[in-house]
Design an enzyme around this catalytic site. Structure first.
Site, PDB file in Angstrom:
ATOM      1  N   TYR A   1       0.881  -1.187  -0.088  1.00  0.00           N
ATOM      2  CA  TYR A   1       0.305   0.033   0.172  1.00  0.00           C
ATOM      3  C   TYR A   1       0.789   1.279   0.141  1.00  0.00           C
ATOM      4  O   TYR A   1       0.783   1.953   0.892  1.00  0.00           O
ATOM      5  CB  TYR A   1      -0.898  -0.119   1.098  1.00  0.00           C
ATOM      6  CG  TYR A   1      -2.163   0.939   1.026  1.00  0.00           C
ATOM      7  CD1 TYR A   1      -2.636   1.356  -0.229  1.00  0.00           C
ATOM      8  CD2 TYR A   1      -2.544   1.158   2.241  1.00  0.00           C
ATOM      9  CE1 TYR A   1      -3.817   2.001  -0.172  1.00  0.00           C
ATOM     10  CE2 TYR A   1      -3.825   2.280   2.143  1.00  0.00           C
ATOM     11  CZ  TYR A   1      -4.235   2.528   0.965  1.00  0.00           C
ATOM     12  OH  TYR A   1      -5.622   3.394   1.120  1.00  0.00           O
TER      13      TYR A   1
ATOM     14  N   GLY B   1       6.166   0.712  10.549  1.00  0.00           N
ATOM     15  CA  GLY B   1       5.256   0.832   9.677  1.00  0.00           C
ATOM     16  C   GLY B   1       5.446  -0.294   8.645  1.00  0.00           C
ATOM     17  O   GLY B   1       5.738  -0.097   7.295  1.00  0.00           O
ATOM     18  N   CYS B   2       5.080  -1.575   9.133  1.00  0.00           N
ATOM     19  CA  CYS B   2       5.319  -2.624   8.472  1.00  0.00           C
ATOM     20  C   CYS B   2       4.088  -2.985   7.503  1.00  0.00           C
ATOM     21  O   CYS B   2       4.039  -4.347   6.939  1.00  0.00           O
ATOM     22  CB  CYS B   2       5.642  -3.887   9.249  1.00  0.00           C
ATOM     23  SG  CYS B   2       4.198  -4.298  10.513  1.00  0.00           S
ATOM     24  N   GLY B   3       2.900  -2.266   7.381  1.00  0.00           N
ATOM     25  CA  GLY B   3       1.644  -2.710   6.666  1.00  0.00           C
ATOM     26  C   GLY B   3       1.278  -4.144   7.071  1.00  0.00           C
ATOM     27  O   GLY B   3       1.021  -4.757   8.140  1.00  0.00           O
ATOM     28  N   TRP B   4       0.942  -4.846   6.073  1.00  0.00           N
ATOM     29  CA  TRP B   4       0.473  -6.141   6.169  1.00  0.00           C
ATOM     30  C   TRP B   4       1.803  -7.215   6.216  1.00  0.00           C
ATOM     31  O   TRP B   4       1.384  -8.555   5.719  1.00  0.00           O
ATOM     32  CB  TRP B   4      -0.697  -6.534   5.103  1.00  0.00           C
ATOM     33  CG  TRP B   4      -1.768  -5.618   5.209  1.00  0.00           C
ATOM     34  CD1 TRP B   4      -2.843  -6.069   6.169  1.00  0.00           C
ATOM     35  CD2 TRP B   4      -2.134  -4.526   4.715  1.00  0.00           C
ATOM     36  NE1 TRP B   4      -3.760  -5.171   6.162  1.00  0.00           N
ATOM     37  CE2 TRP B   4      -3.537  -4.344   5.374  1.00  0.00           C
ATOM     38  CE3 TRP B   4      -1.606  -3.593   3.775  1.00  0.00           C
ATOM     39  CZ2 TRP B   4      -4.138  -3.112   4.591  1.00  0.00           C
ATOM     40  CZ3 TRP B   4      -2.058  -2.550   3.432  1.00  0.00           C
ATOM     41  CH2 TRP B   4      -3.667  -2.187   3.751  1.00  0.00           C
ATOM     42  N   GLY B   5       2.944  -6.923   6.113  1.00  0.00           N
ATOM     43  CA  GLY B   5       3.909  -7.790   6.233  1.00  0.00           C
ATOM     44  C   GLY B   5       4.865  -7.848   4.963  1.00  0.00           C
ATOM     45  O   GLY B   5       5.652  -8.917   4.885  1.00  0.00           O
TER      46      GLY B   5
ATOM     47  N   GLU C   1      -5.403  -4.690  12.617  1.00  0.00           N
ATOM     48  CA  GLU C   1      -5.847  -5.321  11.665  1.00  0.00           C
ATOM     49  C   GLU C   1      -4.590  -5.830  10.836  1.00  0.00           C
ATOM     50  O   GLU C   1      -4.307  -7.132  10.339  1.00  0.00           O
ATOM     51  CB  GLU C   1      -6.904  -4.816  10.500  1.00  0.00           C
ATOM     52  CG  GLU C   1      -8.205  -4.617  11.093  1.00  0.00           C
ATOM     53  CD  GLU C   1      -8.855  -5.736  10.973  1.00  0.00           C
ATOM     54  OE1 GLU C   1      -8.615  -6.714   9.891  1.00  0.00           O
ATOM     55  OE2 GLU C   1      -9.959  -6.217  11.555  1.00  0.00           O
TER      56      GLU C   1
ATOM     57  N   CYS D   1      -6.052  11.888  -5.564  1.00  0.00           N
ATOM     58  CA  CYS D   1      -4.738  11.488  -5.281  1.00  0.00           C
ATOM     59  C   CYS D   1      -3.875  11.239  -6.660  1.00  0.00           C
ATOM     60  O   CYS D   1      -2.779  11.820  -6.924  1.00  0.00           O
ATOM     61  CB  CYS D   1      -4.487  10.510  -4.161  1.00  0.00           C
ATOM     62  SG  CYS D   1      -4.973  10.876  -2.643  1.00  0.00           S
TER      63      CYS D   1
END
Length: 404
Positions: free
Chosen positions: A140, A180-184, A206, A364
């Site tokens: 993301y 800030g690892c997001g979903w990995g 989440e 954006c």
């Protein structure tokens, strides 16, 4: 009528056809450039758009009282942004922007509890939503396009290689902190493909659950762990520090603290890489609609606001790279995939949510195509001798990772 007056001054490039609530059609502009149309359904919508367009445009579209006519939302926003940025002026928007700029430090005051609430607002949405428009690895953040013709999956894989190469992961077992690892996905890639041991921290519950499940499913839980932690709580030295698409949530008042944490987390021969959205035209202010509905507390800084904090933290900037159109290309793909999955997303939420996300993705993308927004990457070290004399080694590492 106030809105009519503003539109006459604003639209200098292209043509806007505006249908007022009583059915009256008025054309603004008429010169070369894009063409678009919109309808305002109520008198209240006319007033709100005249008085605070930066906030009202998105809200009115979400409510269905502003509708594109004979064009899509993207085409309408493109025309408006082109004129706001290059052509005419909107006095009300200038005043609101000036006020937002003055109170930036208040809006971006993000101590740990508030930072967690801000993150939850967006990143704790139903995980199925993001899986419907992101790439398979659920990256993301801005992808990396070498030609502009790559698929989203190819460009996101290239982004990960590009960043990993800059971290100089030149031997197995190097320990990486990802803020800030997001979903990995990035942490798992560094462990699987580059032999690193990674700790990813996040404020999103989440994302934490998903990242841990992915590490277990891939058999990497012994080399990758994920923690629910604010970056300011980190206390242990590591070999490398990485932060991708998190710095926008730090807040102006906390920049020096952020880079001090990075410095203290690095071993003497350590390397850090920070990737974030920025602006090339100097300091500004976050759009009020984006701050209210999408990224509360967020801000995309100019490098002139970032570099002083790096200097005061005592870090060396060993490389700066500006990615100009890469995020526009990324957002285009997300927007198209969102549209293709709209029915499924509406089933998760509702029509108003879909309109909110459509406005977010379209506005954006246009911001990165038409205004001064870009992405920057800062490579940082504690010591001047840490890295080779020239930057050739980064390209060699990147090419070696794909066997080129």
């Amino acid at each position: 009528m106030l809105l009519d007056l503003f539109m006459r001054r604003l639209i200098r490039i292209g043509t806007l056809t505006l249908r007022y609530p009583d059915g009256t059609l008025r054309r603004y502009g008429g010169g070369e450039g894009p063409e678009a149309g919109m309808a305002l359904r109520t008198a209240a919508a006319v007033r709100r758009l005249a008085l605070n367009p930066g906030l009202a445009a998105g809200e009115l579209y979400m409510d269905g009282t502003l509708e594109p006519e004979r064009c899509g939302l993207y085409e309408l926003l493109d025309l408006l942004v082109v004129n706001l940025w290059q052509g005419g002026s909107h006095p009300a928007e200038r005043l609101v922007t000036a006020a937002r700029t003055l109170r930036r430090r208040i809006d971006q005051f993000n101590p740990a509890p508030r930072a967690k609430r801000n993150v939850a607002h967006h990143y704790d949405l139903d995980g199925r939503l993001f899986s419907l428009f992101l790439d398979r690895d659920q990256q993301y953040s801005c992808a990396y396009y070498q030609t502009g013709q790559e698929t989203l999956e190819e460009a996101q894989a290239a982004k990960k290689r590009h960043i990993a190469a800059k971290l100089k992961l030149d031997r197995p077992g190097l320990e990486v902190l990802e803020i800030g690892c997001g979903w990995g996905g990035m942490a798992l890639t560094l462990a699987r493909d580059w032999g690193a041991r990674v700790t990813g921290i996040t404020l999103s519950e989440e994302q934490l659950q998903t990242a841990r499940a992915r590490a277990a499913a891939e058999g990497l839980a012994d080399r990758v762990r994920f923690e629910l932690m604010d970056y300011r709580a980190w206390r242990r030295p590591v070999d490398r520090v990485l932060s991708v698409a998190m710095f926008e949530a730090v807040g102006l008042a906390h920049y020096r603290r952020f880079f001090t944490v990075v410095r203290d987390a690095l071993r003497p021969d350590g390397v850090a890489l920070v990737h974030a959205i920025g602006r090339a035209g100097g300091p500004g202010a976050t759009n009020p609609w984006l701050a209210k509905y999408i990224f509360p507390g967020g801000y995309s800084p100019a490098l002139s606001e970032v570099v002083p904090a790096v200097e005061k933290a005592g870090l060396w900037i060993t490389d700066i790279e500006i990615l100009r159109l890469h995020y526009a290309l990324t957002l285009r793909e997300w927007r198209h995939r969102f549209a293709a999955s709209r029915d499924a997303i509406e089933a998760l939420y509702d029509e108003r949510f879909c309109r909110m996300f459509e406005f977010y993705l379209a506005s954006c993308e246009i911001t990165f195509r038409r205004t001064d927004h870009m992405n920057w990457q800062l490579q940082l070290t504690r010591e001047r001798e840490t890295l080779p004399l020239t930057r050739d080694w980064m390209l060699k590492a990147e090419r070696a990772s794909i066997g080129a």
